[in-house]
Write a protein that holds these residues in place. Structure first.
Motif, PDB file in Angstrom:
ATOM      1  N   ARG A 234      82.633  -8.222  94.365  1.00 11.60           N
ATOM      2  CA  ARG A 234      81.467  -7.335  94.310  1.00 11.60           C
ATOM      3  C   ARG A 234      80.465  -7.801  95.369  1.00 11.60           C
ATOM      4  N   VAL A 235      79.640  -6.833  95.821  1.00 13.25           N
ATOM      5  CA  VAL A 235      78.660  -7.138  96.869  1.00 13.25           C
ATOM      6  C   VAL A 235      77.430  -7.783  96.238  1.00 13.25           C
ATOM      7  N   VAL A 236      76.947  -8.842  96.877  1.00 16.13           N
ATOM      8  CA  VAL A 236      75.737  -9.528  96.429  1.00 16.13           C
ATOM      9  C   VAL A 236      74.682  -9.352  97.514  1.00 16.13           C
ATOM     10  N   GLU A 237      73.549  -8.762  97.163  1.00 13.66           N
ATOM     11  CA  GLU A 237      72.488  -8.576  98.162  1.00 13.66           C
ATOM     12  C   GLU A 237      71.574  -9.810  98.177  1.00 13.66           C
TER      13      GLU A 237
ATOM     14  N   ARG B 136      69.104 -16.365  94.379  1.00 11.07           N
ATOM     15  CA  ARG B 136      69.193 -16.970  93.035  1.00 11.07           C
ATOM     16  C   ARG B 136      70.434 -17.852  92.924  1.00 11.07           C
ATOM     17  N   LEU B 137      71.542 -17.379  93.516  1.00  9.59           N
ATOM     18  CA  LEU B 137      72.804 -18.119  93.384  1.00  9.59           C
ATOM     19  C   LEU B 137      72.835 -19.359  94.268  1.00  9.59           C
TER      20      LEU B 137
ATOM     21  N   LEU C 147      74.008 -28.726  91.378  1.00  6.29           N
ATOM     22  CA  LEU C 147      75.020 -28.137  92.271  1.00  6.29           C
ATOM     23  C   LEU C 147      76.435 -28.118  91.691  1.00  6.29           C
ATOM     24  N   ARG C 148      76.623 -28.767  90.546  1.00  2.76           N
ATOM     25  CA  ARG C 148      77.998 -28.928  90.049  1.00  2.76           C
ATOM     26  C   ARG C 148      78.748 -27.591  89.969  1.00  2.76           C
ATOM     27  N   ASP C 149      78.052 -26.553  89.514  1.00  5.89           N
ATOM     28  CA  ASP C 149      78.728 -25.258  89.326  1.00  5.89           C
ATOM     29  C   ASP C 149      78.431 -24.260  90.438  1.00  5.89           C
ATOM     30  N   LEU C 150      77.877 -24.757  91.526  1.00  8.46           N
ATOM     31  CA  LEU C 150      77.631 -23.867  92.676  1.00  8.46           C
ATOM     32  C   LEU C 150      78.932 -23.157  93.058  1.00  8.46           C
ATOM     33  N   PRO C 151      78.880 -21.854  93.364  1.00  6.84           N
ATOM     34  CA  PRO C 151      80.111 -21.224  93.841  1.00  6.84           C
ATOM     35  C   PRO C 151      80.558 -21.873  95.157  1.00  6.84           C
TER      36      PRO C 151
END
Ligand code: FAD
Length: 364
Positions: A105-108, A114-115, A225-229
């Motif tokens: 999916r597109v993330v703007e 936020r991510l 940062l552990r769960d950063l994509p």
């Protein structure tokens, strides 16, 4: 002289996974040059599962492997090998095109901030691939070796193949320590050394090229940062993922042609990785905790090679796994086993056309 039905050269993920598939049906020996299996590419990967990676044919192998990696048969492992984190393919401009069937999916920009808090303004949007996951590579490799041994397979370490001759009744192999082995089938699962192993067997090489890739573990002045994509750019110049609360694994996505060797990182590539990272986020770089490098090995068309050589009876190629050899290993092992044993393909790989991966496509 010891007799086997199949001798597999190389105890990385390729040799171990194929071995596990055939050991119950053929007396199989893995010979590994190093003092433990997994010392080279298998032990040095970035350890992620990314369906979009490697183009549409590789994506089919990866997708076919996903359910096994998520929920393996209980006798193979009591727990799965994947931990989801998702991947953000970030871009300044045009979103990347991914192989068909990959969920995205597109993330703007607003969501991107936020991510990835602190992301620099030029990164305007991203394609999010939720299926991206970490793979527990060590556990997967061990589970394959365990399954191999349980089915009667034997592993011999510090056993480098130096020469092999084809005789009327099969192959005679000479190992560096002077011992001799015999089997009607040799499997070449020697990773970066694949063409050297072919030459040692007087088989025409297929042009496998090892390419060095650098990984850096960085400590940064930013936490959570552990769960950063996984974050990569659509042009393929870096990727990084969270490793711990304030450490990341980072690669400059380098691909340096090299001779097969015990690869080590070069300072220039570590510096380039940090430079690219600093162009993505404003997190202060505190220190390099460690860095390493490994060889990803490619056939000329960058697809893996599974199947018997056309020019040498009983010589089976299982090579060219590039940067996807871990995530594709369950399907690749089933496909290779079906080709090697001359059996019907397992249901896991029924949708996959083996002709795409046969060595004769490279005209040997
Ligand atoms: C930095 C990096 C990041 C990566 N990231 C990922 C990732 O995120 N996901 C993914 O799926 N893949 C990734 N890969 C790719 C993956 O690691 C490889 O595709 C895979 O490990 C290849 O496995 P292999 O068994 O073919 O090779 P190897 O693990 O290299 O095993 C080959 C073995 O053959 C042995 N050998 C060689 N010559 C002889 C001989 N003459 N006699 C006996 N033994 C011999 C070697 O000692 C070696 O142990 C990455 C690779 C690197 C380097």
């Amino acid at each position: 002289m010891s007799d086997f039905d199949v001798i597999i050269v190389g105890g990385g993920i390729a040799g171990a996974s194929l071995g596990a598939e055939i050991a119950g049906k053929r007396r199989t020996l893995i010979i590994e040059a190093e003092d433990h299996c997994g010392y080279h590419a298998t032990g040095r990967s970035a350890a992620f599962y990314l369906e979009s990676y490697g183009g549409p044919e590789v994506a089919k192998l990866t997708a076919a492997s996903g359910p096994f990696l998520t929920c393996p048969p209980v006798e193979f492992s009591e727990r799965g090998f994947l931990r989801r984190r998702g991947d953000l393919h970030i871009t300044r401009d045009i979103l990347p095109e991914l192989p068909p069937g990959v969920e995205t999916r597109v993330v703007e920009r607003e969501e991107l901030e936020r991510l990835v808090p602190g992301i620099r303004p030029q990164w305007r949007r991203a394609l999010f691939e939720p299926g991206c996951a970490d793979i527990d590579v060590a556990a997967l490799h061990l589970a394959y070796l365990r399954a191999f041994r349980r089915s009667g397979g034997l592993v011999s370490t510090r056993a480098r193949l130096v020469l092999a001759d084809r005789t009327a009744d099969g192959w005679r192999l000479q190992v560096e320590d002077g011992s001799a082995l015999r089997a009607p089938i040799i499997v070449n699962a020697a990773g970066a050394w694949a063409d050297r192993v072919a030459k040692a067997c007087s088989v025409v090489p297929i042009g496998i090229e090892p390419k060095r890739r650098t990984m850096v573990q960085l400590r940064v002045g930013h936490s959570g940062l552990r769960d950063l994509p996984l974050v990569d750019d659509a042009d393929g110049t870096f990727y990084f993922k969270g490793e711990d609360d304030n450490t990341i694994w980072l690669s400059p996505h380098d691909e340096i042609a090299t001779e097969p060797c015990d690869a080590a990182p070069e300072e220039i590539d570590v510096a380039m990785a940090i430079d690219r990272f600093e162009s993505v986020v404003d997190w202060p770089v505190e220190r390099v905790e460690r860095s390493w490098a490994g060889l990803r090995s490619f056939a000329p068309d960058r697809l893996p090679v599974y199947g018997f050589a056309a020019d040498a009876a009983g010589f089976f190629w299982c090579v060219g796994q590039g940067g996807f050899g871990i995530q594709t290993s369950p399907a690749a092992a089933k496909l290779s086993a079906a080709l090697l044993l001359g059996e019907e393909p397992d249901s896991m790989i029924r949708q996959i056309d083996p002709a795409v991966f046969l060595p004769n496509r490279l005209r040997i």
